[in-house]
Design a protein around this motif. Sequence first.
Motif, PDB file in Angstrom:
ATOM      1  N   GLU A  71      25.152 -29.335 -28.256  1.00 51.65           N
ATOM      2  CA  GLU A  71      25.511 -30.656 -28.525  1.00 51.65           C
ATOM      3  C   GLU A  71      25.136 -31.752 -27.480  1.00 51.65           C
ATOM      4  N   ARG A  73      23.021 -35.635 -26.576  1.00 54.00           N
ATOM      5  CA  ARG A  73      22.908 -36.742 -27.179  1.00 54.00           C
ATOM      6  C   ARG A  73      22.177 -37.438 -26.240  1.00 54.00           C
ATOM      7  N   SER A  75      19.506 -41.136 -24.695  1.00 52.05           N
ATOM      8  CA  SER A  75      19.531 -41.654 -23.693  1.00 52.05           C
ATOM      9  C   SER A  75      18.942 -43.441 -24.425  1.00 52.05           C
ATOM     10  N   THR A  77      16.052 -43.037 -28.543  1.00 43.08           N
ATOM     11  CA  THR A  77      16.170 -42.574 -29.479  1.00 43.08           C
ATOM     12  C   THR A  77      15.496 -43.182 -30.771  1.00 43.08           C
ATOM     13  N   GLY A 104      27.968 -38.519 -34.380  1.00 43.35           N
ATOM     14  CA  GLY A 104      27.853 -39.000 -32.893  1.00 43.35           C
ATOM     15  C   GLY A 104      27.508 -38.193 -31.448  1.00 43.35           C
ATOM     16  N   PHE A 105      26.596 -37.499 -32.119  1.00 44.27           N
ATOM     17  CA  PHE A 105      25.502 -37.041 -30.951  1.00 44.27           C
ATOM     18  C   PHE A 105      24.358 -37.143 -31.650  1.00 44.27           C
ATOM     19  N   ASP A 106      23.176 -36.038 -31.090  1.00 46.83           N
ATOM     20  CA  ASP A 106      21.730 -36.672 -31.635  1.00 46.83           C
ATOM     21  C   ASP A 106      21.061 -34.989 -32.322  1.00 46.83           C
ATOM     22  N   TYR A 107      21.871 -34.468 -31.154  1.00 48.13           N
ATOM     23  CA  TYR A 107      20.805 -32.937 -31.482  1.00 48.13           C
ATOM     24  C   TYR A 107      21.989 -31.877 -31.501  1.00 48.13           C
ATOM     25  N   HIS A 134      20.889 -37.139 -22.329  1.00 40.60           N
ATOM     26  CA  HIS A 134      22.109 -37.528 -21.417  1.00 40.60           C
ATOM     27  C   HIS A 134      23.292 -37.650 -20.991  1.00 40.60           C
ATOM     28  N   THR A 136      25.588 -33.508 -22.682  1.00 45.53           N
ATOM     29  CA  THR A 136      25.427 -32.186 -23.422  1.00 45.53           C
ATOM     30  C   THR A 136      27.428 -32.045 -23.326  1.00 45.53           C
ATOM     31  N   THR A 137      26.682 -31.186 -24.963  1.00 43.98           N
ATOM     32  CA  THR A 137      29.134 -31.156 -24.306  1.00 43.98           C
ATOM     33  C   THR A 137      28.397 -29.498 -25.706  1.00 43.98           C
TER      34      THR A 137
END
Length: 153
Positions: A71, A73, A75, A77, A104-107, A134, A136-137
Amino acid sequence: MQELDSINRRILAELVANARIPMTELARRVGLSKTPVAQRIRQMEEIGLIQGYRAILSPLSLGLTHVTYVEARLSDTRQKALEQFNDAVRTIHEVEECYMIAGGFDYLLKVRSRDMAHFRQIMADRISGLPHVHATTSFVAMEAVVEQSWTEI
């Protein structure tokens, strides 16, 4: 797009199973002569239904047995930032798939690697440095339960 008739569906099913099938054999299997089959294929290519033909490599045979979902995210968008991220992520060949996500995240990235050490290197050297990342998970896949290409029409 107009509805596919049963002959086009059979042509597509045969091509998905074996894109290198000789035209004479394909025509025999769908019950037409070569010329109408070739015309149907050309039409499906022209409208973009058939996007191309390729060899499908086995990631496992190539030693790419480790799958991690990441995931990301961002900073920023705004459109320009998204385009910069998109362009950069396309250059990382270990990223097998990448989707922009609403949530809840972008990609969400699917990353193939040899092992955990290789994945850590990809993260450190490539993914963490992508524009506007910004945070990652990561989620390591333990086993592929369903993993397939499109084979049904």
